[in-house]
Scaffold this active site. Structure first.
Site, PDB file in Angstrom:
ATOM      1  N   GLY A  45      11.773  -6.163 -20.941  1.00  0.00           N
ATOM      2  CA  GLY A  45      10.498  -6.336 -21.595  1.00  0.00           C
ATOM      3  C   GLY A  45      10.431  -5.277 -22.922  1.00  0.00           C
ATOM      4  N   GLY A  47       7.159  -3.460 -25.080  1.00  0.00           N
ATOM      5  CA  GLY A  47       6.082  -3.086 -25.597  1.00  0.00           C
ATOM      6  C   GLY A  47       5.670  -2.186 -26.794  1.00  0.00           C
ATOM      7  N   SER A  49       4.891   0.856 -26.935  1.00  0.00           N
ATOM      8  CA  SER A  49       5.066   2.228 -26.765  1.00  0.00           C
ATOM      9  C   SER A  49       6.501   2.286 -25.836  1.00  0.00           C
ATOM     10  CB  SER A  49       4.302   3.120 -26.392  1.00  0.00           C
ATOM     11  OG  SER A  49       4.012   2.714 -24.734  1.00  0.00           O
ATOM     12  N   ALA A  50       6.984   1.373 -25.275  1.00  0.00           N
ATOM     13  CA  ALA A  50       8.349   1.488 -24.491  1.00  0.00           C
ATOM     14  C   ALA A  50       8.896  -0.042 -24.105  1.00  0.00           C
ATOM     15  CB  ALA A  50       7.674   1.964 -22.879  1.00  0.00           C
ATOM     16  N   SER A  51      10.217   0.100 -23.803  1.00  0.00           N
ATOM     17  CA  SER A  51      11.042  -0.784 -23.401  1.00  0.00           C
ATOM     18  C   SER A  51      11.700  -0.836 -22.107  1.00  0.00           C
ATOM     19  CB  SER A  51      12.111  -1.048 -24.529  1.00  0.00           C
ATOM     20  OG  SER A  51      11.697  -1.063 -25.695  1.00  0.00           O
ATOM     21  N   VAL A  52      11.886  -1.742 -21.341  1.00  0.00           N
ATOM     22  CA  VAL A  52      12.330  -1.795 -20.312  1.00  0.00           C
ATOM     23  C   VAL A  52      13.730  -2.352 -19.939  1.00  0.00           C
ATOM     24  CG1 VAL A  52      11.791  -2.132 -17.657  1.00  0.00           C
ATOM     25  CG2 VAL A  52       9.868  -1.827 -19.260  1.00  0.00           C
ATOM     26  N   LYS A  66      12.449   2.424 -17.981  1.00  0.00           N
ATOM     27  CA  LYS A  66      11.483   2.270 -18.749  1.00  0.00           C
ATOM     28  C   LYS A  66      11.817   3.508 -19.964  1.00  0.00           C
ATOM     29  CE  LYS A  66       6.439   1.271 -19.165  1.00  0.00           C
ATOM     30  NZ  LYS A  66       5.303   1.121 -18.300  1.00  0.00           N
ATOM     31  N   ASP A 147      -1.281  -7.909  -0.343  1.00  0.00           N
ATOM     32  CA  ASP A 147      -0.516  -7.195  -0.658  1.00  0.00           C
ATOM     33  C   ASP A 147      -1.305  -6.219  -1.855  1.00  0.00           C
ATOM     34  OD1 ASP A 147       1.421  -7.974   1.095  1.00  0.00           O
ATOM     35  OD2 ASP A 147       2.682  -8.833  -0.398  1.00  0.00           O
ATOM     36  N   ASP A 164      -5.780  -1.919 -15.282  1.00  0.00           N
ATOM     37  CA  ASP A 164      -4.824  -2.972 -16.144  1.00  0.00           C
ATOM     38  C   ASP A 164      -4.025  -4.130 -15.174  1.00  0.00           C
ATOM     39  OD1 ASP A 164      -4.168  -4.413 -18.578  1.00  0.00           O
ATOM     40  OD2 ASP A 164      -2.224  -3.162 -18.557  1.00  0.00           O
TER      41      ASP A 164
END
Length: 425
Positions: A45, A47, A49-52, A66, A147, A164
């Site tokens: 993924g 976004g 500010s970050a990639s995973v 991340k 859960d 979120d």
């Protein structure tokens, strides 16, 4: 292990089987983590500010990294924020595990902050895609609801608001057989809200909508949002799982904030024909208690867990066992009754099946019941869910003695107890 994820200004994690296309021409090939080289297998993924990334080490271990951007997009703040929250709330089975933090130095001389996280599987967002216009089973809705309420109960006791909660931030752990809450980039301590814009459109509580509007207009709100915003979001998620409809894509969303009771009643009246009446009523009332307009009247995570909805036992549907990976594989449409009553043939089939299944991973045990429940089905326990997922992918559609193989997953906990329930078709 299992897998992590995203908030809108952050990054999104999805199952390895639903990898997003790269949005840039370059990505790291490897990370050096605590003196060990981890190879990047795929981008899960990306976004603002970050990639995973999905990564694996020489020991065949898998995890998620991340990586926060080293630019002006708020990467440093996002890293420090999520790290501090995750380090403070570690230890709950329904919250993603943080393995460690490290700095990555790439070949261009740029340093980036990274989180090494548990690798999880399919998200509720992905599950919703698999059942368009058709709701999920009561077993799956109950499993997810319990859960995530357990996660929220713990989180709220620790004084935090997730802020979120949405389908993309709820992921399934194949090895732990539960849903987990991920992405704490917008989280804050209740009474000390340091994030102006919280929650994602479609899952935003009315009070958060108001506060976001005031912040956009440059007006300081008198009070920050409370943990009640998380219950609103979960109520919307459960309503989507039950109905199979993304409320954001319908006219229901605006009406939901104006008259949630009427909207919930309408959705349940249209989608409850095939479900037992009493559990449906309990689920409907539970969701209503989460979607009250006044946050002070909304149920808490602790009171929601006391709902009679959670006292009702359900069996999974076949579709559930196809969608939710586990270390145990169940093979159907293979064994005739005649094979089960001839000891020599039965032993030959056991050996053949074990030999075949070991091609895809380490087999811990193999069971072919001779009587119901489970008569003639083949249950294969692998050492881990990665092996069982590979076996499921490669065995589905294969032929064995002229028969097409149907492969689903099966809950490890039920298999270990010898509980071979009849799944709902």
């Amino acid at each position: 292990m299992a897998h992590c994820g995203h908030s809108e200004p952050s990054a999104k994690l999805q199952a390895p089987d639903s990898v997003l296309p790269d949005r840039s021409t370059t990505r790291p090939v490897l990370f050096e983590i605590f003196g060990e080289i981890w190879t990047v297998q795929s981008r899960l993924g990306q976004g603002v500010s970050a990639s995973v990334y999905r990564v694996s080490s020489g020991r065949a271990a898998t995890a998620a990294v991340k990586e926060f951007q080293a630019d002006s997009q708020g990467g440093d703040y996002g890293f420090h924020k999520e790290r501090s929250v995750l380090e403070d709330i570690q230890g709950h089975k329904n919250i993603v595990t943080l393995y460690g933090v490290f700095t990555n130095h790439n070949c261009m001389g740029v340093s980036t902050y990274c989180l090494l996280l548990e690798l999880l599987d399919v998200s509720v967002s992905d599950l919703l895609l698999y059942t368009p216009q058709q709701g999920h089973s009561m077993w799956l809705v109950q499993h997810c609801a319990r859960d995530i309420l357990e996660a929220l109960s713990f989180l709220h006791r620790e004084g935090y608001v997730h802020a979120d909660l949405k389908p993309r931030n709820i992921l399934w752990s194949a090895d732990d057989e539960c849903f987990k809450l991920i992405d704490f980039g917008l989280s804050f301590k209740q009474g000390n809200q340091d994030v102006k814009y919280i929650q994602t459109d479609g899952y935003r509580a009315p009070e958060a909508e108001l506060q976001n509007s005031l912040a956009q207009a440059g007006v300081e709100g008198e009070l920050g949002c409370t943990a009640a915003v998380d219950l609103w979001s979960l109520g919307v998620v459960l309503l989507e799982m039950f109905s199979g409809v993304k409320l954001k894509d319908t006219v229901c969303l605006k009406e939901l904030k104006e008259n949630s009771t009427a909207v919930v009643d309408h959705i349940f009246s249209n989608n409850s024909l095939l479900c037992p009446a009493i559990p449906v009523y309990h689920l409907r009332d539970l969701i209503k208690s989460m979607l009250l307009h006044d946050p002070k009247q909304r149920c808490t995570a602790d009171t929601a867990l006391l709902s009679p909805f959670f006292s009702i036992p359900f069996a999974p549907h076949v579709e559930d066992l196809v969608l939710l990976p586990s270390p145990v594989l169940r093979l159907l449409n293979l064994i005739d009754d005649s094979h089960l009553h001839n000891d020599e043939e039965y032993d030959d089939i056991l050996e053949d099946m074990k030999e075949e299944c070991q091609k895809y991973g380490s087999v811990v045990s193999l069971l072919i019941p001779k009587e119901n429940p489970g008569k003639g089905q083949v249950f294969v326990e692998y050492a881990n869910s990665s092996d069982s997922k590979e076996a499921q992918r490669l065995l589905t559609g294969r032929t064995f003695d002229g028969k097409f193989v149907v492969a689903t997953f099966y809950p490890l906990s039920a298999y270990k107890r010898g509980y071979l329930y009849q799944t709902v078709q």
